[in-house]
Design an enzyme around this catalytic site. Structure first.
Site, short mmCIF file in Angstrom:
data_model
loop_
_atom_site.label_atom_id
_atom_site.label_comp_id
_atom_site.label_asym_id
_atom_site.label_seq_id
_atom_site.Cartn_x
_atom_site.Cartn_y
_atom_site.Cartn_z
CB VAL A 152 27.72 40.80 43.72
CG1 VAL A 152 27.84 39.95 42.46
CG2 VAL A 152 26.86 40.11 44.75
CE LYS A 153 37.03 42.14 42.31
NZ LYS A 153 38.26 41.46 42.70
CB VAL A 154 29.63 42.57 38.18
CG1 VAL A 154 29.04 42.36 36.80
CG2 VAL A 154 28.67 42.06 39.26
CG LEU A 191 32.40 36.99 48.18
CD1 LEU A 191 31.39 36.05 48.84
CD2 LEU A 191 33.83 36.61 48.59
CB THR A 240 38.10 37.06 46.78
OG1 THR A 240 36.73 37.10 46.35
CG2 THR A 240 38.13 37.09 48.29
#
Ligand code: E4P
Length: 215
Positions: A82-84, A56, A27
């Site tokens: 965790v998208k960074v 996310l 996402t």
């Protein structure tokens, strides 16, 4: 190659997941905004549907903000990644997430050197945005190929998620490049199933079957 669905649309995720070929979901803030729904609800529903990595995205730009958002996201479900963003601050956070055992997907990546830095910080996944490079006159898939070479040369375990995919040819090229994952919109997944000769072949078989004596 694993196929991830690149959307926050729960209806689409539910439908495509039933087809048996979806391995995960990515996402981003744009996808969540399109749903018009609170992110927490959307994220929980996706985690209930899909048994696989679910990326996310964090919004903060400072490492400390990214870390506190990411830790909260990781608590939602064991499958959360965790998208960074791929910046100095983002990669500082990735290094810390790695130390804490939190999985990361380093996003908005446009150069192989950015991907090298992400791997050095222990990123679980790297997301090269191939379609956005194509759109400005570069061969986007060259980026995925170069990352693959670098990661292979130095045996980095970071997995490549070919992202910003626009059509089935991107999916084919991602698979030929040896990308571990390709993430794509619902309509691109649908297109992968279709071939006019398959439709014609089925039609011919069914027509011929009508001529077969039944007794
Ligand atoms: C990947 O994780 C991103 O969500 C996505 O592929 C972004 O690409 P786009 O907004 O250019 O489609």
């Amino acid at each position: 190659m694993k196929i991830f669905l690149d959307t926050a649309d729960v209806k689409q995720i539910r439908e495509a997941y039933e087809w048996g070929i979806i391995d995960g979901v990515t996402t981003n803030p744009t996808h969540v905004a399109k749903t018009g729904r609170p992110p927490a609800k959307v994220y929980r529903e996706i985690c209930e549907i899909v048994d696989g990595p679910i990326s996310l995205e964090t919004i903060g730009l400072k490492a400390e903000e990214i870390l506190s958002e990411g830790r909260a996201l990781a608590k939602i479900h064991k499958n959360v990644v965790v998208k960074v963003v791929n910046t100095v601050e983002g990669l500082k956070a990735v290094k810390q997430f790695t130390a804490e055992g939190i999985k990361t997907n380093v996003t908005v990546t446009f150069s192989p050197l950015q991907a090298l830095l992400a791997a050095k910080c222990g990123a679980t996944y790297i997301s090269p945005f191939v379609g956005r490079l194509d759109a400005i006159g570069h061969v986007g898939m060259d980026l995925a190929r170069q990352i693959k070479t670098i990661y292979t040369n130095y045996k980095y375990p970071t997995e490549i998620i070919v992202a910003a995919v626009r059509h089935p040819l991107h999916v084919l090229e991602a698979a030929l490049a040896g990308a571990e994952i390709c993430t794509m919109a619902f309509d691109v997944v649908q297109q992968l199933y279709h071939h006019p000769l398959t439709d014609l072949g089925i039609e011919m078989f069914l027509n011929d079957w009508k001529k077969v004596p039944k007794q």
